[in-house]
Design a protein around this motif. Structure first.
Motif, PDB file in Angstrom:
ATOM      1  N   TYR A  31       0.733  -1.102  -0.160  1.00  0.00           N
ATOM      2  CA  TYR A  31      -0.009   0.074   0.100  1.00  0.00           C
ATOM      3  C   TYR A  31       0.881   1.360   0.091  1.00  0.00           C
ATOM      4  O   TYR A  31       1.883   1.523   0.819  1.00  0.00           O
ATOM      5  CB  TYR A  31      -0.662  -0.029   1.112  1.00  0.00           C
ATOM      6  N   TYR A  35      -0.408  12.559   0.013  1.00  0.00           N
ATOM      7  CA  TYR A  35      -0.947  13.603   0.951  1.00  0.00           C
ATOM      8  C   TYR A  35      -0.215  14.828   0.615  1.00  0.00           C
ATOM      9  O   TYR A  35       0.903  15.004  -0.002  1.00  0.00           O
ATOM     10  CB  TYR A  35      -0.763  13.096   2.292  1.00  0.00           C
ATOM     11  N   GLN A  45      -5.545  13.092   1.928  1.00  0.00           N
ATOM     12  CA  GLN A  45      -5.091  12.131   0.747  1.00  0.00           C
ATOM     13  C   GLN A  45      -5.446  12.576  -0.854  1.00  0.00           C
ATOM     14  O   GLN A  45      -6.553  12.905  -1.095  1.00  0.00           O
ATOM     15  CB  GLN A  45      -5.767  10.851   1.176  1.00  0.00           C
ATOM     16  N   TYR A  48      -4.107   6.779  -3.740  1.00  0.00           N
ATOM     17  CA  TYR A  48      -3.644   5.739  -2.867  1.00  0.00           C
ATOM     18  C   TYR A  48      -3.505   4.637  -3.845  1.00  0.00           C
ATOM     19  O   TYR A  48      -4.344   4.320  -5.129  1.00  0.00           O
ATOM     20  CB  TYR A  48      -4.288   5.287  -1.815  1.00  0.00           C
ATOM     21  N   ASP A  59      -9.169  12.094  -1.453  1.00  0.00           N
ATOM     22  CA  ASP A  59     -10.103  13.548  -1.102  1.00  0.00           C
ATOM     23  C   ASP A  59      -9.796  14.484  -2.070  1.00  0.00           C
ATOM     24  O   ASP A  59     -10.749  15.197  -2.600  1.00  0.00           O
ATOM     25  CB  ASP A  59      -9.810  13.935   0.370  1.00  0.00           C
ATOM     26  N   PHE A  90       3.493  14.787   0.969  1.00  0.00           N
ATOM     27  CA  PHE A  90       4.117  13.433   1.676  1.00  0.00           C
ATOM     28  C   PHE A  90       3.659  12.223   1.002  1.00  0.00           C
ATOM     29  O   PHE A  90       2.503  12.049   0.620  1.00  0.00           O
ATOM     30  CB  PHE A  90       3.656  13.438   2.969  1.00  0.00           C
ATOM     31  N   SER A  94       2.473   1.327   3.613  1.00  0.00           N
ATOM     32  CA  SER A  94       2.265   0.439   4.837  1.00  0.00           C
ATOM     33  C   SER A  94       2.291  -0.961   4.111  1.00  0.00           C
ATOM     34  O   SER A  94       2.183  -1.154   3.054  1.00  0.00           O
ATOM     35  CB  SER A  94       0.872   0.702   5.612  1.00  0.00           C
ATOM     36  N   GLN A  97      -3.132  -2.729   2.669  1.00  0.00           N
ATOM     37  CA  GLN A  97      -3.974  -1.725   3.178  1.00  0.00           C
ATOM     38  C   GLN A  97      -4.648  -2.287   4.470  1.00  0.00           C
ATOM     39  O   GLN A  97      -4.469  -3.352   4.958  1.00  0.00           O
ATOM     40  CB  GLN A  97      -5.179  -1.864   1.812  1.00  0.00           C
ATOM     41  N   GLY A  98      -5.159  -1.475   5.317  1.00  0.00           N
ATOM     42  CA  GLY A  98      -6.067  -2.045   6.189  1.00  0.00           C
ATOM     43  C   GLY A  98      -5.487  -1.792   7.771  1.00  0.00           C
ATOM     44  O   GLY A  98      -4.944  -2.435   8.097  1.00  0.00           O
ATOM     45  N   GLN A 102       1.028   3.919   8.798  1.00  0.00           N
ATOM     46  CA  GLN A 102       1.911   4.173   7.493  1.00  0.00           C
ATOM     47  C   GLN A 102       3.071   5.053   7.925  1.00  0.00           C
ATOM     48  O   GLN A 102       3.185   5.666   8.792  1.00  0.00           O
ATOM     49  CB  GLN A 102       0.971   5.187   6.679  1.00  0.00           C
TER      50      GLN A 102
END
Lengths: 113, 110
Positions: A31, A35, A45, A48, A59, A90, A94, A97-98, A102
């Motif tokens: 993942y 940002y 965000q 991704y 977003d 940035f 990670s 996902q989930g 991060q």
């Protein structure tokens, strides 16, 4: 050393001149995410990626593109930068996902004149 | 979408004094993450809280999660200049999107 590396760290450029901010991680993470951070608005965000060739909008995706051709790299592309894209960016990753913390890069400060 | 409100927005504390930062969620929390950021630099992961009532400590920083109140608090004991920075809380709104609060700026005065 496990890390997320962004380049460049600083960039001043002009409106309309295409630019790419690179992001690379050496942790074999699936993942990755981008940002932007603006005063008073916090971290938002942009895009991704859950794995190679799988990307989705966050977003605030307008004006940005991404690609994930390799697991380690997740570049952010501004095809026609505008002054409202001046910000601190940035990259983060990670393992999957989930619900995992991060790991963040050191940031890229972009100024679009 | 999930919103995280942090309070206070900023605080100034005398070196050696304690401080507390709160993070309140508008929705059910499925885990809460605390990060620290020095101005203009990257985010450093501090700790993750996953269960209601969970409390974790790292050096002089303690964080708790109150699931019922949908709130987490970060407490620093005997603050030092190295504690200065911006503290951000983050929470997943689903399994792939991490949202953040606006941050709390901490200044430690000698």
């Amino acid at each position: 050393e496990a890390q997320v590396t962004q380049n460049p760290r600083y960039l001043i450029t002009v409106t309309g001149k295409k630019l790419t901010v690179t992001c690379s991680q050496n942790m074999n993470h699936e993942y990755m995410s981008w940002y932007r951070q603006d005063p008073g608005l916090g971290l938002r965000q942009i895009y991704y990626s859950m794995n190679v060739e799988v990307t989705d909008k966050g977003d605030v995706p307008e004006g940005y593109k991404v690609s994930r051709k390799e697991k380690r790299n997740f570049p952010l592309i501004l095809e026609s930068p505008s002054p409202n894209q001046t910000s601190l960016y940035f990259c983060a990753s990670s393992p999957k996902q989930g619900y995992q913390p991060q790991h963040f890069g050191d940031g890229t400060r972009l100024s679009i004149l | 979408s999930q919103e995280l409100e942090q309070s206070p927005q900023s605080l100034i504390v005398q070196e050696g004094k304690n401080l507390t930062i709160n993070c309140t969620s508008s929705k059910t929390l499925y885990g809460l993450y605390w990060y620290k950021q020095k101005y203009g630099e990257g985010l450093i992961f501090l700790m993750m809280l996953q269960k209601g009532g969970e409390e974790k400590s790292h050096e002089k920083i303690t964080a708790k999660l109150d699931e019922k109140k949908q709130q987490s608090s970060l407490h620093i004991t005997a603050s030092q200049p190295s504690h200065a920075g911006i503290y951000l809380c983050g929470a997943y709104t689903n399994d792939y999107k991490l949202s953040f609060g606006a941050g709390t700026t901490v200044t430690v005065r000698a």
